[in-house]
Design a protein around this motif. Sequence first.
Motif, PDB file in Angstrom:
ATOM      1  N   VAL A  44      25.305 -25.045 -45.935  1.00  0.00           N
ATOM      2  CA  VAL A  44      24.373 -24.137 -44.940  1.00  0.00           C
ATOM      3  C   VAL A  44      25.040 -24.792 -43.565  1.00  0.00           C
ATOM      4  N   THR A  45      25.069 -26.017 -43.285  1.00  0.00           N
ATOM      5  CA  THR A  45      25.158 -26.658 -42.149  1.00  0.00           C
ATOM      6  C   THR A  45      26.637 -26.966 -41.913  1.00  0.00           C
ATOM      7  N   HIS A  84      25.138 -23.908 -37.163  1.00  0.00           N
ATOM      8  CA  HIS A  84      25.377 -22.671 -38.338  1.00  0.00           C
ATOM      9  C   HIS A  84      24.019 -22.474 -38.921  1.00  0.00           C
ATOM     10  N   GLY A  85      23.214 -23.422 -39.373  1.00  0.00           N
ATOM     11  CA  GLY A  85      22.232 -23.281 -39.965  1.00  0.00           C
ATOM     12  C   GLY A  85      21.269 -22.225 -39.481  1.00  0.00           C
ATOM     13  N   CYS A  86      21.120 -22.205 -37.886  1.00  0.00           N
ATOM     14  CA  CYS A  86      20.232 -21.056 -37.282  1.00  0.00           C
ATOM     15  C   CYS A  86      20.807 -19.568 -37.740  1.00  0.00           C
ATOM     16  N   GLU A 117      11.703 -25.665 -28.854  1.00  0.00           N
ATOM     17  CA  GLU A 117      12.598 -26.584 -27.807  1.00  0.00           C
ATOM     18  C   GLU A 117      13.795 -26.767 -28.095  1.00  0.00           C
ATOM     19  N   ASP A 118      14.330 -26.440 -29.294  1.00  0.00           N
ATOM     20  CA  ASP A 118      15.713 -26.658 -29.795  1.00  0.00           C
ATOM     21  C   ASP A 118      16.594 -25.397 -29.500  1.00  0.00           C
ATOM     22  N   LYS A 119      17.826 -25.601 -28.974  1.00  0.00           N
ATOM     23  CA  LYS A 119      18.641 -24.598 -28.627  1.00  0.00           C
ATOM     24  C   LYS A 119      19.093 -23.784 -29.399  1.00  0.00           C
ATOM     25  N   TYR A 120      19.131 -24.204 -30.809  1.00  0.00           N
ATOM     26  CA  TYR A 120      19.323 -23.283 -31.958  1.00  0.00           C
ATOM     27  C   TYR A 120      17.958 -22.901 -32.366  1.00  0.00           C
ATOM     28  N   GLY A 121      17.018 -23.888 -32.911  1.00  0.00           N
ATOM     29  CA  GLY A 121      15.685 -23.245 -33.447  1.00  0.00           C
ATOM     30  C   GLY A 121      14.972 -22.110 -32.722  1.00  0.00           C
TER      31      GLY A 121
END
Length: 156
Positions: A44-45, A84-86, A117-121
């Motif tokens: 996935v990542t 990529h995971g997001c 707080e995460d740019k992808y999360g």
Amino acid sequence: MSVRDCLRHARVVTGSGFTRCASNYVAEVRSLADVLGPHIVPIVTDLNGNHCIQGCLEAFPQDRCDFIFSAVAKQCVRVATHQHGCCVYQRCLDAASDAQRHPMIVAVQESAGVLVEDKYGNYVVQYVMKLGTTDSAASDRMIERIMPLMVPLSRQ
């Protein structure tokens, strides 16, 4: 050549060679699930591997994607905070039935403080909130986790 043989010939579980190889055997759902299952998060990542998983989500019936949904829910923070995971996490939410989606949503709710707080999360948190779940208690739990962070986040 079976899926297992294909994977034996692929030196790594990620990369464009693996993606092409796995795509050729997408019809062998059970074997593919058995072989890919332990490697879902690294795939996935991966730059190329994530497309293979997204292809599985599109091609396979919902009940055959349980191994993917389960893996991303168990590794929610690792998957959702990856570039990529997001995207894969969001595609999993789209592809899952309500019952399959529930553990993934709960995982996001439980990790909302870290994810927001995460740019992808952050994208995954927003996506879950936009799903329009009918479970108002679930929405309330998400908001409860995020509210203490609102002031500090607004100053960034």
